[in-house]
Scaffold this motif. Sequence first.
Motif, PDB file in Angstrom:
ATOM      1  N   VAL A 176       0.821  -1.226   0.000  1.00 26.07           N
ATOM      2  CA  VAL A 176       0.000   0.000   0.000  1.00 26.07           C
ATOM      3  C   VAL A 176       0.849   1.269   0.000  1.00 26.07           C
ATOM      4  O   VAL A 176       0.306   2.372  -0.042  1.00 26.07           O
ATOM      5  N   ASN A 177       2.167   1.119   0.043  1.00 26.93           N
ATOM      6  CA  ASN A 177       3.036   2.292   0.137  1.00 26.93           C
ATOM      7  C   ASN A 177       3.060   3.074  -1.175  1.00 26.93           C
ATOM      8  O   ASN A 177       2.692   4.250  -1.220  1.00 26.93           O
ATOM      9  N   ALA A 178       3.464   2.409  -2.251  1.00 26.25           N
ATOM     10  CA  ALA A 178       3.627   3.104  -3.539  1.00 26.25           C
ATOM     11  C   ALA A 178       2.309   3.525  -4.196  1.00 26.25           C
ATOM     12  O   ALA A 178       2.206   4.647  -4.698  1.00 26.25           O
ATOM     13  N   PRO A 179       1.261   2.653  -4.247  1.00 24.19           N
ATOM     14  CA  PRO A 179       0.037   3.047  -4.963  1.00 24.19           C
ATOM     15  C   PRO A 179      -0.961   3.846  -4.119  1.00 24.19           C
ATOM     16  O   PRO A 179      -2.157   3.873  -4.430  1.00 24.19           O
ATOM     17  N   ALA A 180      -0.495   4.496  -3.065  1.00 20.57           N
ATOM     18  CA  ALA A 180      -1.393   5.211  -2.151  1.00 20.57           C
ATOM     19  C   ALA A 180      -2.256   6.229  -2.892  1.00 20.57           C
ATOM     20  O   ALA A 180      -3.472   6.319  -2.668  1.00 20.57           O
ATOM     21  N   LYS A 181      -1.661   7.009  -3.778  1.00 24.96           N
ATOM     22  CA  LYS A 181      -2.391   8.057  -4.498  1.00 24.96           C
ATOM     23  C   LYS A 181      -3.489   7.477  -5.382  1.00 24.96           C
ATOM     24  O   LYS A 181      -4.582   8.046  -5.503  1.00 24.96           O
ATOM     25  N   ILE A 182      -3.224   6.318  -5.997  1.00 22.61           N
ATOM     26  CA  ILE A 182      -4.204   5.687  -6.882  1.00 22.61           C
ATOM     27  C   ILE A 182      -5.409   5.194  -6.081  1.00 22.61           C
ATOM     28  O   ILE A 182      -6.569   5.382  -6.484  1.00 22.61           O
ATOM     29  N   ILE A 183      -5.152   4.592  -4.916  1.00 18.95           N
ATOM     30  CA  ILE A 183      -6.252   4.093  -4.091  1.00 18.95           C
ATOM     31  C   ILE A 183      -7.013   5.262  -3.462  1.00 18.95           C
ATOM     32  O   ILE A 183      -8.245   5.216  -3.318  1.00 18.95           O
ATOM     33  N   GLU A 184      -6.301   6.323  -3.114  1.00 20.77           N
ATOM     34  CA  GLU A 184      -6.973   7.522  -2.614  1.00 20.77           C
ATOM     35  C   GLU A 184      -7.915   8.094  -3.674  1.00 20.77           C
ATOM     36  O   GLU A 184      -9.015   8.565  -3.362  1.00 20.77           O
ATOM     37  N   GLU A 239      -4.246   2.005 -11.904  1.00 23.61           N
ATOM     38  CA  GLU A 239      -5.685   2.196 -11.737  1.00 23.61           C
ATOM     39  C   GLU A 239      -6.463   0.938 -12.109  1.00 23.61           C
ATOM     40  O   GLU A 239      -7.507   0.638 -11.521  1.00 23.61           O
ATOM     41  N   HIS A 240      -5.962   0.177 -13.074  1.00 21.74           N
ATOM     42  CA  HIS A 240      -6.683  -1.000 -13.565  1.00 21.74           C
ATOM     43  C   HIS A 240      -6.401  -2.265 -12.746  1.00 21.74           C
ATOM     44  O   HIS A 240      -7.269  -3.134 -12.642  1.00 21.74           O
ATOM     45  N   TYR A 241      -5.197  -2.360 -12.165  1.00 19.86           N
ATOM     46  CA  TYR A 241      -4.780  -3.635 -11.577  1.00 19.86           C
ATOM     47  C   TYR A 241      -4.584  -3.633 -10.060  1.00 19.86           C
ATOM     48  O   TYR A 241      -4.200  -4.654  -9.501  1.00 19.86           O
ATOM     49  N   TRP A 242      -4.850  -2.497  -9.385  1.00 20.40           N
ATOM     50  CA  TRP A 242      -4.566  -2.472  -7.945  1.00 20.40           C
ATOM     51  C   TRP A 242      -5.436  -3.462  -7.164  1.00 20.40           C
ATOM     52  O   TRP A 242      -5.004  -4.027  -6.161  1.00 20.40           O
ATOM     53  N   ALA A 243      -6.670  -3.697  -7.627  1.00 20.04           N
ATOM     54  CA  ALA A 243      -7.539  -4.659  -6.938  1.00 20.04           C
ATOM     55  C   ALA A 243      -6.993  -6.076  -7.076  1.00 20.04           C
ATOM     56  O   ALA A 243      -7.020  -6.872  -6.124  1.00 20.04           O
ATOM     57  N   MET A 244      -6.462  -6.395  -8.256  1.00 21.24           N
ATOM     58  CA  MET A 244      -5.833  -7.701  -8.455  1.00 21.24           C
ATOM     59  C   MET A 244      -4.606  -7.840  -7.546  1.00 21.24           C
ATOM     60  O   MET A 244      -4.368  -8.916  -6.978  1.00 21.24           O
ATOM     61  N   MET A 245      -3.845  -6.749  -7.418  1.00 23.87           N
ATOM     62  CA  MET A 245      -2.667  -6.752  -6.557  1.00 23.87           C
ATOM     63  C   MET A 245      -3.034  -7.144  -5.122  1.00 23.87           C
ATOM     64  O   MET A 245      -2.325  -7.917  -4.466  1.00 23.87           O
ATOM     65  N   LEU A 246      -4.174  -6.637  -4.633  1.00 26.16           N
ATOM     66  CA  LEU A 246      -4.588  -6.922  -3.256  1.00 26.16           C
ATOM     67  C   LEU A 246      -5.045  -8.368  -3.065  1.00 26.16           C
ATOM     68  O   LEU A 246      -5.123  -8.845  -1.932  1.00 26.16           O
ATOM     69  N   SER A 247      -5.336  -9.065  -4.164  1.00 31.08           N
ATOM     70  CA  SER A 247      -5.835 -10.443  -4.052  1.00 31.08           C
ATOM     71  C   SER A 247      -4.724 -11.493  -4.101  1.00 31.08           C
ATOM     72  O   SER A 247      -4.984 -12.675  -3.848  1.00 31.08           O
ATOM     73  N   LEU A 248      -3.492 -11.091  -4.407  1.00 32.55           N
ATOM     74  CA  LEU A 248      -2.427 -12.072  -4.634  1.00 32.55           C
ATOM     75  C   LEU A 248      -2.024 -12.844  -3.376  1.00 32.55           C
ATOM     76  O   LEU A 248      -1.405 -13.909  -3.475  1.00 32.55           O
ATOM     77  N   VAL A 297       4.269  -2.385 -12.391  1.00 29.94           N
ATOM     78  CA  VAL A 297       3.851  -3.781 -12.146  1.00 29.94           C
ATOM     79  C   VAL A 297       2.319  -3.821 -12.011  1.00 29.94           C
ATOM     80  O   VAL A 297       1.606  -3.865 -13.007  1.00 29.94           O
ATOM     81  N   LEU A 298       1.787  -3.762 -10.790  1.00 28.20           N
ATOM     82  CA  LEU A 298       0.339  -3.849 -10.592  1.00 28.20           C
ATOM     83  C   LEU A 298      -0.251  -2.636  -9.873  1.00 28.20           C
ATOM     84  O   LEU A 298      -1.473  -2.598  -9.663  1.00 28.20           O
ATOM     85  N   GLY A 299       0.585  -1.680  -9.508  1.00 25.37           N
ATOM     86  CA  GLY A 299       0.097  -0.513  -8.779  1.00 25.37           C
ATOM     87  C   GLY A 299      -0.505   0.533  -9.697  1.00 25.37           C
ATOM     88  O   GLY A 299      -0.122   1.709  -9.670  1.00 25.37           O
TER      89      GLY A 299
END
Length: 506
Positions: free
Chosen positions: A56-64, A206-215, A202-204
Amino acid sequence: MRVNSFQLKNKLKTEEINATHPNTVTTQSHLTATLLISILAAVLGSLQIGYHTGNVNAPAKIIEEFFNHTWRARHNQSMPDHSLTLLWSLSVSIKDFGALLGSLGVKYVADSYGRRNSILIVNCLSVVGACLMSASKVCESFEVLILGRLVFGLFCGLVMSLNPLYIQEVSPTNLRGAFATLNQVSFATGILVGMVAGLETVLGTEHYWAMMLSLSLIPALTQYLVLPFCPESPRYLLINRGEESKAEAALLRLRGRAEKLVAELQEMKEEAAHTQTGVTTHEFFKKRSYKQPIIIVLIINLGSQLSGFNAIINYSTRMFQAKFDEAKYLTLGVGAVNVTFTLVAFFLMERAGRRRLLLTGFISIAVCNLLMTIVDSVLHLAPELRSLQVLLVFCLISAYELGPGPISWFIAAELFDQPGRPIAMAFTSMLNWGGKFVLALLFPPLLKICGEYVYLLFMAMALLAFTFTWIRLPETKGRTFDDIAEEFRGAEGIPLHNKSGFNTFT
């Protein structure tokens, strides 16, 4: 002369143990495939926790932005900046809060269902949490993401105590500390994998962050495939359940050779003879022989969690962004150093011992925090020192993972006897996750108030832990559980100090 008399008593005590049970201390147990698979299957849980700590460190802005988009779709206006910041802070810290709550259940599940079965049972919380987090995008609900991190937090609090408990009880004495360190190696590896997965390349995204959380479902499901075929803790079967034949069968699978069982089974029986059948939480904190270990666990864990490491892990990208263009890749360096020195600790644990690694780690952390204060205070005068600051961050992480990081999670399992061990591990989990939670909340305002001098607070905690470890902590390397517990039982144990205050631990 008084010093020599206590040293002689210590020596005579060691000779007596070796003479009575030579195999418990001097015999080197060999690694078997069953033992290795059991431990690797167990630490898949800490791999999942590390992954959700680092991703959650790097993609913080995208999830926000996902939070903001969801709010805008509901209310036809953007979320205020302060509300968005607060909501993101809640999303990050709710995992640690959940872990704090989860740690309260360690004793119940460990004693009711066994060590191995408890790990399997609580693994379902990880599966549910990961499914909720990854489904939040489809549901267009940030509440589902927060709920998922809360459920996953419950899993964190339980499994980070259950793992060391299981590993310590199935491992032979001469490999116990090294194998317990594998839990931290797996955790650190998970952090690095999470950091890599969270990169925009990689996965961080807009399209793939949800997949990243499921790994994290991959190691969770792998654990369900492997761990059921591993043996239960022989100590739990013999001491807690009184099932000697099952304990002997489990121990035979773990050790591989029948001739190695006699001495170890005898040591378990002697520990059972010295301990009561069960201990309530109230009795745990009241029992005289537990008071010294409780204080030791308290100081080591608070010193470990409040010495600055967690602030760096949580805020490393933001710390580097002010000074470097490629801050995310420097953060990957933090993760790589983290893994490297947990592996160094793994190889040194049974050579240098717990006490020496803790002392080295705490004093090194204190020095790093002092130097970071000095460098930060003159950075505006000498901007070229920013590279030195990065080096100090890496040194602090190295010092933490060399001793305080891994040892703080498993030292309680070595200092307490069988009835007190689950509560001690729950206490450890509460201290660790509580420290992380408090630091995640307090570090940003403390940084604003104190500036670069915030590192002096971390230095003070590290020095306190160093001093207490130097004075009070016995070396547990190569010693049986019963031998360590006897030291705190009083009448028959080796005293912590003699009358002149000389410390007998070396």
